[in-house]
Scaffold this motif. Structure first.
Motif, short mmCIF file in Angstrom:
data_model
loop_
_atom_site.label_atom_id
_atom_site.label_comp_id
_atom_site.label_asym_id
_atom_site.label_seq_id
_atom_site.Cartn_x
_atom_site.Cartn_y
_atom_site.Cartn_z
N ARG A 14 71.33 68.05 -25.36
CA ARG A 14 71.85 68.38 -24.03
C ARG A 14 72.55 69.73 -24.03
N PHE A 47 68.48 59.02 -33.88
CA PHE A 47 68.70 58.31 -32.61
C PHE A 47 68.79 56.81 -32.85
N ASP A 72 68.04 61.71 -23.84
CA ASP A 72 69.00 60.62 -23.96
C ASP A 72 70.40 61.15 -23.71
N ALA A 73 71.18 60.43 -22.92
CA ALA A 73 72.55 60.85 -22.65
C ALA A 73 73.35 60.97 -23.94
N GLN A 74 73.04 60.12 -24.93
CA GLN A 74 73.76 60.15 -26.21
C GLN A 74 73.39 61.35 -27.08
N ASN A 75 72.32 62.01 -26.77
CA ASN A 75 71.84 63.13 -27.58
C ASN A 75 72.55 64.42 -27.13
N THR A 76 73.83 64.50 -27.48
CA THR A 76 74.65 65.62 -27.01
C THR A 76 74.19 66.97 -27.58
N TRP A 84 70.41 54.56 -31.49
CA TRP A 84 70.48 53.80 -30.25
C TRP A 84 69.09 53.43 -29.72
N ARG A 85 68.07 54.07 -30.22
CA ARG A 85 66.70 53.79 -29.75
C ARG A 85 66.07 52.58 -30.41
N SER A 113 74.02 52.38 -22.12
CA SER A 113 73.55 52.43 -23.51
C SER A 113 72.16 53.06 -23.63
N GLU A 140 70.97 55.47 -21.07
CA GLU A 140 70.89 56.41 -19.96
C GLU A 140 70.03 57.62 -20.33
#
Length: 147
Positions: free
Chosen positions: A120, A33, A113-117, A35-36, A138, A140
């Protein structure tokens, strides 16, 4: 509590001896991650959550701790759910969520996290539904509610 006989792992309550292995799993997962940013604030959150939340550990006799989850009993909120890379797609997260839901007696909620597809997609396949969205593009977060 819960055993996956085919894969050889089981789920049990968190014990004091699990701090270090849970941190290791967590740090390994945080690398995915970027982005974190730095891990330190997240490690502090985990340190604070483990003794105050309902914490469950997935363990395999040879590998040790392979995943864990912390859950807020008052709300059914999953603070942390992480599985070691080598044990993904083996039903570990599903097992942890199952035990947590059984203990709570109701659906669980969590943020992803929205980026963690990958996460999800996995939650969607398990029947989790989007409940709310919050944060900037960035950073979400998507709140999900379990089946």
């Amino acid at each position: 509590m819960y055993t996956h006989s085919g894969a050889g792992w089981h789920i049990r309550d968190f014990e004091r001896r699990d701090y270090r292995p849970c941190y290791q799993v967590f740090r390994e997962c945080l690398r995915e991650f970027p982005w974190r940013g730095p891990a330190a604030p997240y490690l502090r959150q985990l340190f604070n959550a483990l003794p105050t939340a309902m914490a469950l550990v997935a363990e395999e006799p040879q590998a040790g701790v392979i995943g864990f989850m912390t859950l807020r009993p008052d709300t059914g909120y999953v603070d942390h759910l992480f599985v070691a890379n080598d044990w993904r797609l083996c039903g570990v997260a599903r097992g942890l969520l199952h035990v947590g839901r059984d203990r709570m007696g109701r659906a669980l909620i969590l943020d992803v996290d929205a980026q963690n597809t990958a996460a999800r997609d996995a939650y969607e396949k398990l029947g989790w539904k989007v409940f709310a969205r919050a944060g900037e593009a960035s950073a979400e977060q998507i709140r999900l509610i379990g089946p």
